[in-house]
Design a protein around this motif. Sequence first.
Motif, PDB file in Angstrom:
ATOM      1  N   PRO A 103       0.833  -1.197   0.000  1.00 33.36           N
ATOM      2  CA  PRO A 103       0.000   0.000   0.000  1.00 33.36           C
ATOM      3  C   PRO A 103       0.868   1.248   0.000  1.00 33.36           C
ATOM      4  O   PRO A 103       2.023   1.217   0.405  1.00 33.36           O
ATOM      5  N   GLY A 104       0.299   2.349  -0.441  1.00 29.43           N
ATOM      6  CA  GLY A 104       1.057   3.605  -0.443  1.00 29.43           C
ATOM      7  C   GLY A 104       1.151   4.161  -1.836  1.00 29.43           C
ATOM      8  O   GLY A 104       1.609   3.497  -2.755  1.00 29.43           O
ATOM      9  N   ASN A 105       0.715   5.383  -1.975  1.00 32.35           N
ATOM     10  CA  ASN A 105       0.736   6.027  -3.276  1.00 32.35           C
ATOM     11  C   ASN A 105       1.994   6.890  -3.380  1.00 32.35           C
ATOM     12  O   ASN A 105       2.190   7.806  -2.601  1.00 32.35           O
ATOM     13  N   ALA A 117       1.289  10.717  -3.852  1.00 36.80           N
ATOM     14  CA  ALA A 117       0.732  11.366  -2.666  1.00 36.80           C
ATOM     15  C   ALA A 117       1.833  11.576  -1.639  1.00 36.80           C
ATOM     16  O   ALA A 117       1.905  12.617  -0.981  1.00 36.80           O
ATOM     17  N   THR A 118       2.713  10.591  -1.505  1.00 41.54           N
ATOM     18  CA  THR A 118       3.807  10.707  -0.558  1.00 41.54           C
ATOM     19  C   THR A 118       4.746  11.822  -0.969  1.00 41.54           C
ATOM     20  O   THR A 118       5.224  12.597  -0.152  1.00 41.54           O
ATOM     21  N   LEU A 119       4.997  11.883  -2.265  1.00 43.24           N
ATOM     22  CA  LEU A 119       5.914  12.883  -2.794  1.00 43.24           C
ATOM     23  C   LEU A 119       5.366  14.301  -2.579  1.00 43.24           C
ATOM     24  O   LEU A 119       6.077  15.204  -2.166  1.00 43.24           O
ATOM     25  N   GLY A 151       3.031  15.331  -0.466  1.00 42.22           N
ATOM     26  CA  GLY A 151       2.871  15.694   0.929  1.00 42.22           C
ATOM     27  C   GLY A 151       1.514  16.277   1.250  1.00 42.22           C
ATOM     28  O   GLY A 151       0.529  16.065   0.524  1.00 42.22           O
ATOM     29  N   VAL A 207      -2.698  14.772  -7.560  1.00 40.02           N
ATOM     30  CA  VAL A 207      -2.079  13.448  -7.477  1.00 40.02           C
ATOM     31  C   VAL A 207      -2.319  12.684  -8.765  1.00 40.02           C
ATOM     32  O   VAL A 207      -1.398  12.095  -9.343  1.00 40.02           O
ATOM     33  N   GLN A 262      15.612   5.525   2.004  1.00 38.15           N
ATOM     34  CA  GLN A 262      14.884   6.742   1.645  1.00 38.15           C
ATOM     35  C   GLN A 262      13.854   6.438   0.559  1.00 38.15           C
ATOM     36  O   GLN A 262      12.728   6.936   0.584  1.00 38.15           O
ATOM     37  N   ALA A 306      10.811   4.689   2.025  1.00 38.93           N
ATOM     38  CA  ALA A 306       9.941   5.588   2.772  1.00 38.93           C
ATOM     39  C   ALA A 306       9.145   6.477   1.825  1.00 38.93           C
ATOM     40  O   ALA A 306       7.978   6.747   2.049  1.00 38.93           O
ATOM     41  N   ARG A 365       8.353   5.812  -1.290  1.00 38.72           N
ATOM     42  CA  ARG A 365       7.775   5.031  -2.388  1.00 38.72           C
ATOM     43  C   ARG A 365       8.345   5.513  -3.723  1.00 38.72           C
ATOM     44  O   ARG A 365       7.625   5.682  -4.700  1.00 38.72           O
ATOM     45  N   ASP A 371       2.762   3.198   7.675  1.00 42.73           N
ATOM     46  CA  ASP A 371       3.874   3.769   6.936  1.00 42.73           C
ATOM     47  C   ASP A 371       3.352   5.039   6.268  1.00 42.73           C
ATOM     48  O   ASP A 371       2.196   5.104   5.865  1.00 42.73           O
ATOM     49  N   LYS A 372       4.203   6.048   6.164  1.00 39.88           N
ATOM     50  CA  LYS A 372       3.740   7.352   5.686  1.00 39.88           C
ATOM     51  C   LYS A 372       3.036   7.253   4.325  1.00 39.88           C
ATOM     52  O   LYS A 372       1.964   7.832   4.112  1.00 39.88           O
ATOM     53  N   ALA A 373       3.618   6.485   3.427  1.00 43.38           N
ATOM     54  CA  ALA A 373       3.054   6.382   2.079  1.00 43.38           C
ATOM     55  C   ALA A 373       1.683   5.721   2.104  1.00 43.38           C
ATOM     56  O   ALA A 373       0.758   6.140   1.408  1.00 43.38           O
ATOM     57  N   ALA A 374       1.552   4.690   2.943  1.00 43.76           N
ATOM     58  CA  ALA A 374       0.277   3.996   3.024  1.00 43.76           C
ATOM     59  C   ALA A 374      -0.769   4.918   3.652  1.00 43.76           C
ATOM     60  O   ALA A 374      -1.933   4.941   3.246  1.00 43.76           O
ATOM     61  N   PHE A 375      -0.320   5.684   4.650  1.00 39.58           N
ATOM     62  CA  PHE A 375      -1.250   6.620   5.315  1.00 39.58           C
ATOM     63  C   PHE A 375      -1.786   7.637   4.316  1.00 39.58           C
ATOM     64  O   PHE A 375      -2.989   7.909   4.256  1.00 39.58           O
ATOM     65  N   MET A 376      -0.855   8.200   3.513  1.00 40.88           N
ATOM     66  CA  MET A 376      -1.271   9.236   2.559  1.00 40.88           C
ATOM     67  C   MET A 376      -2.280   8.681   1.569  1.00 40.88           C
ATOM     68  O   MET A 376      -3.256   9.352   1.205  1.00 40.88           O
ATOM     69  N   GLU A 377      -2.047   7.457   1.126  1.00 39.10           N
ATOM     70  CA  GLU A 377      -2.966   6.866   0.151  1.00 39.10           C
ATOM     71  C   GLU A 377      -4.365   6.694   0.748  1.00 39.10           C
ATOM     72  O   GLU A 377      -5.360   7.040   0.134  1.00 39.10           O
ATOM     73  N   LEU A 380      -6.097  10.136   1.311  1.00 34.63           N
ATOM     74  CA  LEU A 380      -6.623  10.715   0.066  1.00 34.63           C
ATOM     75  C   LEU A 380      -7.892  10.022  -0.380  1.00 34.63           C
ATOM     76  O   LEU A 380      -8.752  10.625  -1.011  1.00 34.63           O
TER      77      LEU A 380
END
Lengths: 325, 311, 526
Positions: free
Chosen positions: B35-37, B40-42, B44, B52, B268, B271, B273, C397-403, C406
């Motif tokens: 999971p994790g976009n 979106a991570t980039l 912030g 996005v 890095q 973290a 993605r 995890d930050k990336a999973a949270f952001m997804e 959103l």
Amino acid sequence: MTRRTLEVSHLNTSFFTERGEVKAVQDVSISVNKGQVVGIVGESGCGKSMIARSIMGLVKKPGKIVSGSIVLQGKELTSLGEKELCKIRGKDVSMVFQEPMTSLNPTMRVGKQVQEVVAIHEDVSREEARRRTLQILSAVGIPEVEARYNAYPHELSGGLRQRVIIAMAMVMKPHLLIADEPTTALDATVETQIMALLKQLAKDGTSVLIISHNLGVIAQLADYVYVMYAGRVVEKGSVFELFDNPLHPYTHGLLGAVSSLRSQTKVLQTIPGVVPNLAHLPAGCSFAPRCSKCMARCGSEQPKLVAVNPEHEVCCHLKEGADSL
Amino acid sequence: MKGSKASNLLRRLLYALIAIVGVATLVFVLLRMVPGNPVATLLGEHADKETVERISSSLGLDKPLPVQFADYLLGALRGDFGQSYTLGKPVSELIGPAFVNTLWLALAAALVSWVVGIACGLAAAIHKSTIVDRLFMGFSLLGVSLPVFMVAMLLQYVFARYLHWLPVAGVTDWTGYILPAIALGWGSAGSIARLVRSSVIEVLQQDYIDTARAKGRTGTQILVLHALRNAMLPVITLMAMQFSGLLSGAFITETIFSINGIGRLAVQAIAGRDIPLLQGTTLLCTFVIVMGNLVADLLYSVCDPRVRKEA
Amino acid sequence: MLTVPLYGLLAQGCASQTTRAKRGSMVTATATDMSTMDMAHNDSVYWAQLNIFDRLFETRMIDGQATVVNSLCTDYRRSEDGLTYDFTLREGVLFSNGDPLTSSDVCYSFSRLLTEAAANTEIPLQIKGGEALMKKRADKLEGFNIKDNTHFSIVLEAPNGGFIAELSSPAMSIVNERVTRTAKNFGKEPTETIGSGPYYAAEWVPNDHFTMRYNEHYWGEEPTVKEAVRRIIPDASTQDLMFQNGEMDIISLSEIDSLIVQRSYKTERASQIVHNQQIGMTFVALNETNRFLKDVRVRKAICMAIDVNDIVHNLMCDDGMRQNGIIPTGIWGHNDKLEGPPFDPDGARALLAEAGYHDGDVSFEFALSSNGPQLLYETVSNQLSKIGVKANIKVYDKAAFMEKRLAGEVESFIGTWFMDYNDPANIMAVFFGGPERSKGRSICYPNVDIMQRVSAAKHIVDDEKRKKEYQDLERKIVIEDRAWIPLYEGTRLFCTGDRVESFTPFWAGYEDFCVKDVVLKKEARA
């Protein structure tokens, strides 16, 4: 005295362990004349290898020569330092170990291992050292020496390896060659070849001290034999005298074990019991607990080596008693 | 004989290639499963959904997966891993210098661990069961059991904060590598010392050492000429394995000492993605480990004639 | 055996050691590097934007109130209908490469944000023809009219009372048109990234360090810092050691372990600490699609159960200020007459009972992003448990949270929003500007009418009327609907080293700041 190569007298070598002193060699005297082949025979653990190591100055800690003298070519070895001993080892006295499979450095070419001995003891050019190496390699009967020179130990058969080890021991033409069970690890045909080689060396003037538990080997090679039991010499004599007329019950036992094999009787004749613990030797004769002719005094009094004739000495109360009677 | 040697090498290289392609595929699949976009991570906190989506499309993340996979593999073949999302530069431009930094660090650390490890191991073996042995082995136990970050911080406090001999972090010249190299090499030094000790003790009990003594060699000569090479055989394998580990696993040291290395880059990338960067660093690390093991094998067979024959 | 070679190395190390910055130079550090200096693509790290580029306006903190002041623009006039702005550029401004700055550079800078179709499109999209340019239906920005080199006008699609404030945000930085048009690597290659700010980019080794030097052509006062090196030091304790060791001149204490801050910095270096309000808001977001949280009584009960004063005093050691609304203290339009509900756990319990819930009935996920404030989550969760509400902390995890956030799927979380420009729109519209936006923040506020009013409020030209509308909406959302649970506005602490005489952080309290606002002591100057 000039014909004496080695004179070991009243040698005592012990191990000092946490459980006490283990007397591996007790009051042993041995002499080897020039060109003579002398055998030491006994069961494993009787201290015969320790005599060899004591002569070589290779007794490992916590072992130590306690007393006695070792004279090689008129030179006392026991008082020498490690540095002087290094100069003698490999040059004046050398040794062939029993395990040809493991006695060579596995990551070094065999030629180099032989040549090394020359380089240690003589300041000669590399070419000269190599020439002498090739010479000794072919002298001990290694075929195609040029190719074998560059071989690694694992590329050679057991017999060839033992020949390399003998070459290593002989390359400096030492006064004395000590061979500790030189054929034990080899099969019968190779054994015969190696024995022939050793015989030839003796004929050429090298004194040989051969150590074996195998009476057959001793009988074929040795001129004079010492029988050892529990760190002591129990009987000694010329090979004919000793084999024809064994006096000590232990020698009897040893010969019995051999002849039973030869006569192909199904019953294997062995000496009952085991070699005693050298750390806790019985008060009297060490062999007493296994001896079929044991008497009362055997358990309390240590017998002395007495001569029955100029060529034969034995260490047994039976013989002392016979003489005194 | 020559032919079989070459074909053997070829076979090993083929295995290495399969391993690398396998890892490449695995990384691709895993990165799309977790999971994790990345966008979106980039972007912030500020990003809203439209932004996005717009940026995902401009990065090609809306293409069908097989197309993305093909692009990635073909690119990787040319050494092109695309553009890092988080650092905005081509991945190849980022991992190159980072790898060089890590390589220097790993070499320095390896030097520390080899010199200290072998010296301590030898000293302990020679003085077996004495106070020297116990001292060095206690020391090496400390090396094996102290975590890297603790050693690192200890070194920083002592040599940078209190003695002011060396910089706390960062590499402006070679002195910047001293503390990180010790911190990173420390652990390996401990395990090398222990292995050297046991290996030397074992070799010194071998029959051929007696043979060498019977030849008239002195103790030191025997150690150097006969014992060391044989004792080093198992150690070489350990060292080669450790070296590829040092190259790909120096993340903590790189972070604490602010060395822009490959391990830090990879973490890095995870973290953030940062798919291209992660693919690039992972493939590079895989390559290094596979090659490290290959070199370890080859080195072993160079040092041990018995293996050479079989190979 | 170890010590001998080590001493040798160290002896050499001493000789070549240069830990302190040279005269006129300043060293700072940060944990993560920026992705680019390009304002079109970088929306989180403003270090390059703030120092290499200028904007038409800047925001400054004057008497605790954010105020927009002139920068590249020296004068402007707004038409009655609020649609047209006439600007006058400062005379004689040069870029760091010597090129003069003209109206065309401004036009290019704004158009570029749209043609790049990147992160910061919202502000230029308001200019007439913005959407057409972004969707490539037009090749120029229709609403931007250049009169001469220093005069231009901008026509908006719809009036926006906060437009001038928006122009001061870092995204609206002005770039050199000539260089940028032909640049292959704008934002990444220092020589191709040219602005008119006090510094120019001299060297950038990504993930290692970024060096800026004084721009000799700069139009403003010459700063005392002639070179600013920013190093990437990911480990906070390493940063701390470096600062203690004099290898850094200014350190932001927000990443340093708070125990070290309290025990060492606040006691031993109290006079060197610079406090700055982080203009923004830390809040609890409750997702109204959740079956418990959609009940306003539950949300109010949660609000009453959180002891904000205790959090600010004990958890934050008073480095923060309690907030009761949405528009944070310091921003134009902030309402200091708003009052939060009293801390009243018993009242909260009664309210839950009224809603038909007993102890332990109300339970939801309290999502913590891996780099989030764990202690704060634990404190809040603990306070809620005292009224029988289970806020179950789950770490993402930050990336999973952001997804997840959103997608509108996070049930509850604690967020912090920092202001980019001095207008309530910058926070009100972000969270409550429409159903999509509210969902993207995982708040899922259901009141469409209110959200329409929030989105329309920016178009009110009259400042007083606009302020009143925002404050009405704020009251409605926070007090009546409890759709936003405000906590506090934090204080950022910087510590300055002994080479620094004075330092003024960026108005909004970012970690990034304007290097020209650092004054070095005489002995540290070049």
